[in-house]
Design a protein around this motif. Structure first.
Motif, PDB file in Angstrom:
ATOM      1  N   SER A  21       0.835  -1.211   0.000  1.00 58.07           N
ATOM      2  CA  SER A  21       0.000   0.000   0.000  1.00 58.07           C
ATOM      3  C   SER A  21       0.863   1.252   0.000  1.00 58.07           C
ATOM      4  CB  SER A  21      -0.933   0.018   1.210  1.00 58.07           C
ATOM      5  OG  SER A  21      -1.879  -1.004   1.115  1.00 58.07           O
ATOM      6  N   MET A  22       1.911   1.255   0.824  1.00 60.55           N
ATOM      7  CA  MET A  22       2.798   2.420   0.877  1.00 60.55           C
ATOM      8  C   MET A  22       3.516   2.607  -0.448  1.00 60.55           C
ATOM      9  SD  MET A  22       3.902   5.034   2.422  1.00 60.55           S
ATOM     10  CE  MET A  22       3.244   4.733   4.051  1.00 60.55           C
ATOM     11  N   TYR A  23       3.976   1.521  -1.033  1.00 62.58           N
ATOM     12  CA  TYR A  23       4.647   1.595  -2.325  1.00 62.58           C
ATOM     13  C   TYR A  23       3.719   2.219  -3.377  1.00 62.58           C
ATOM     14  CZ  TYR A  23       6.620   0.084  -6.775  1.00 62.58           C
ATOM     15  OH  TYR A  23       7.104   0.069  -8.064  1.00 62.58           O
ATOM     16  N   PHE A  25       1.049   4.027  -2.882  1.00 63.16           N
ATOM     17  CA  PHE A  25       0.749   5.408  -2.505  1.00 63.16           C
ATOM     18  C   PHE A  25       1.856   6.331  -3.007  1.00 63.16           C
ATOM     19  CE2 PHE A  25       1.373   8.963   0.412  1.00 63.16           C
ATOM     20  CZ  PHE A  25       0.141   9.599   0.309  1.00 63.16           C
ATOM     21  N   CYS A  26       3.104   5.932  -2.766  1.00 58.95           N
ATOM     22  CA  CYS A  26       4.240   6.754  -3.207  1.00 58.95           C
ATOM     23  C   CYS A  26       4.270   6.901  -4.724  1.00 58.95           C
ATOM     24  CB  CYS A  26       5.547   6.159  -2.701  1.00 58.95           C
ATOM     25  SG  CYS A  26       5.774   6.292  -0.920  1.00 58.95           S
ATOM     26  N   ILE A  27       4.031   5.808  -5.424  1.00 63.37           N
ATOM     27  CA  ILE A  27       3.987   5.870  -6.893  1.00 63.37           C
ATOM     28  C   ILE A  27       2.874   6.823  -7.329  1.00 63.37           C
ATOM     29  CG2 ILE A  27       3.442   4.536  -8.989  1.00 63.37           C
ATOM     30  CD1 ILE A  27       6.281   4.005  -7.925  1.00 63.37           C
ATOM     31  N   GLY A  28       1.728   6.732  -6.673  1.00 64.46           N
ATOM     32  CA  GLY A  28       0.606   7.614  -6.992  1.00 64.46           C
ATOM     33  C   GLY A  28       0.902   9.079  -6.718  1.00 64.46           C
ATOM     34  N   GLU A  33      10.095   4.456  -8.702  1.00 65.97           N
ATOM     35  CA  GLU A  33      10.025   3.138  -8.059  1.00 65.97           C
ATOM     36  C   GLU A  33      11.053   2.982  -6.946  1.00 65.97           C
ATOM     37  OE1 GLU A  33       9.951  -0.199 -10.698  1.00 65.97           O
ATOM     38  OE2 GLU A  33       8.375   0.667 -11.937  1.00 65.97           O
ATOM     39  N   GLU A  34      12.264   3.466  -7.165  1.00 64.51           N
ATOM     40  CA  GLU A  34      13.310   3.333  -6.150  1.00 64.51           C
ATOM     41  C   GLU A  34      12.942   4.077  -4.870  1.00 64.51           C
ATOM     42  OE1 GLU A  34      18.031   4.363  -5.460  1.00 64.51           O
ATOM     43  OE2 GLU A  34      17.212   4.455  -7.486  1.00 64.51           O
ATOM     44  N   THR A  35      12.442   5.289  -5.009  1.00 57.97           N
ATOM     45  CA  THR A  35      12.048   6.082  -3.842  1.00 57.97           C
ATOM     46  C   THR A  35      10.862   5.429  -3.146  1.00 57.97           C
ATOM     47  OG1 THR A  35      12.850   8.111  -4.877  1.00 57.97           O
ATOM     48  CG2 THR A  35      11.251   8.366  -3.089  1.00 57.97           C
ATOM     49  N   ALA A  36       9.911   4.930  -3.916  1.00 55.57           N
ATOM     50  CA  ALA A  36       8.737   4.269  -3.337  1.00 55.57           C
ATOM     51  C   ALA A  36       9.153   3.042  -2.540  1.00 55.57           C
ATOM     52  CB  ALA A  36       7.741   3.899  -4.433  1.00 55.57           C
ATOM     53  N   ARG A  37      10.074   2.246  -3.090  1.00 59.16           N
ATOM     54  CA  ARG A  37      10.565   1.052  -2.374  1.00 59.16           C
ATOM     55  C   ARG A  37      11.310   1.441  -1.100  1.00 59.16           C
ATOM     56  NH1 ARG A  37      11.761  -0.931  -7.632  1.00 59.16           N
ATOM     57  NH2 ARG A  37      10.361  -2.640  -8.141  1.00 59.16           N
ATOM     58  N   GLU A  38      12.153   2.456  -1.212  1.00 54.68           N
ATOM     59  CA  GLU A  38      12.917   2.891  -0.041  1.00 54.68           C
ATOM     60  C   GLU A  38      11.996   3.355   1.082  1.00 54.68           C
ATOM     61  OE1 GLU A  38      15.700   5.882  -1.322  1.00 54.68           O
ATOM     62  OE2 GLU A  38      16.902   4.434  -2.454  1.00 54.68           O
ATOM     63  N   TYR A  39      10.968   4.126   0.740  1.00 58.57           N
ATOM     64  CA  TYR A  39      10.060   4.624   1.767  1.00 58.57           C
ATOM     65  C   TYR A  39       9.233   3.479   2.355  1.00 58.57           C
ATOM     66  CZ  TYR A  39       7.263   7.823   4.442  1.00 58.57           C
ATOM     67  OH  TYR A  39       6.670   8.470   5.486  1.00 58.57           O
TER      68      TYR A  39
END
Length: 108
Positions: A21-23, A25-28, A33-39
């Motif tokens: 869900s967080m991934y 959300f970040c993509i949205g 992708e790298e930043t979304a995975r890191e967060y």
């Protein structure tokens, strides 16, 4: 997917769902992708790690089969158990499945 991850997801699927869900959300929000995975890793990684540690502990507990598990494996090798094949690799898989089934049916 590794057996540890399969077991961890069975033990506690929530950290994995929260990570996904967080991934998304970040993509949205426009993150790459790298930043979304890191967060997602930063926010839900520690709980995923704890769940994987529980799964590892459960797998380690299965290293020493109970008498019922050993009997189930023996039955597959001696009598064919519920293995319709003669291939040894299939026999090993059938023995393993029989041992796990026996463990699940044990009380206590």
């Amino acid at each position: 997917m590794t057996m540890i991850e399969k077991m961890a997801r069975a033990i506690n699927p929530l950290p994995y769902q929260s990570w996904e869900s967080m991934y998304h959300f970040c993509i949205g929000q426009g993150d790459n992708e790298e930043t979304a995975r890191e967060y997602a890793d930063k926010t839900h990684g520690p709980e995923i790690l704890r769940t994987k540690e529980q799964a590892t502990a459960a797998l380690n507990a299965m290293r020493e089969p109970t008498p019922e598990m050993a009997q189930a494996m023996k039955a597959v090798f001696l009598y064919g158990g519920h293995n319709p094949y003669s291939d040894i690799s299939v026999s090993l898989a059938a023995a393993f499945i029989s041992a796990i089934d026996a463990a699940i049916q044990e009380e206590g």
